[in-house]
Design a protein around this motif. Sequence first.
Motif: not given
Length: 256
Positions: A104, A106, A109, A206-207, A216-219
Amino acid sequence: MDKRDEAKSAMELVNIPPIVSIYRHALHTFDDRYKNDLLINLEKLKSMMDFLKADDLGYDNNLKDEALWRQPDKAPCTYIEVFQNNQINMSIFVLKPGFKMPLHDHPHMHGLLKVISGAVKIRSFSEYPLKQDVDPIEFQSVARKEATRLASGYHKRRKLFAEVTCEKVCSETSSTCTLTPTVSNYHELEALDMPAAFFDILSPPYDTLIEGIGPRRCRYYSVTNEISTNVVELQETEVPKCFYCDQAPYLGPILG
């Protein structure tokens, strides 16, 4: 202040729990007022985390019991929120034996990760070709395109080349691992033959919003092609169905 008060004050400073000191310095490190000293403060924060132990966080030793993780209704990962505001997220993740937290990212970040129980195999990637600095004009252009794409409701999965920047096993005695907006920003973590736990700090959480893009979305990603011994092709995927968490309470010193 008389001598007894001075002695009491000095003793209180000496007896500050390590996680409280880390919490205070993390808030300082990621405060925009001190952004010119970010690298110096990050290095100090990493050094402080290097000595962090499970007991400093009130870690529940029941989570080390392998029988717990064999229960049929037990999630493969337990999440413990230590602290969160709009600057930082401090948390503990506990993985069942042999479980891999999927690859995943970040987005924009910084992160620091310290194993506090068991051992974790970590594999990290940086987008390739590696960019140490982001051109503000280039970033604004990409941000506008990304914002337009998301606003239209069309989500094309990302594809990128990535360089393997770290592949090692970390235990309680290992030093803190770090990631930045451009270096080791993608990673996967796998517990070995016993339950494993790690403490991490992410900033921003996140967010929180990325200006011009959105939250911010975790992909999540999978390796689709091995280009060379240290360069791979990554493809964005759905959240793997095998990855879900339950929660446990934080039992350490009070923060905030």
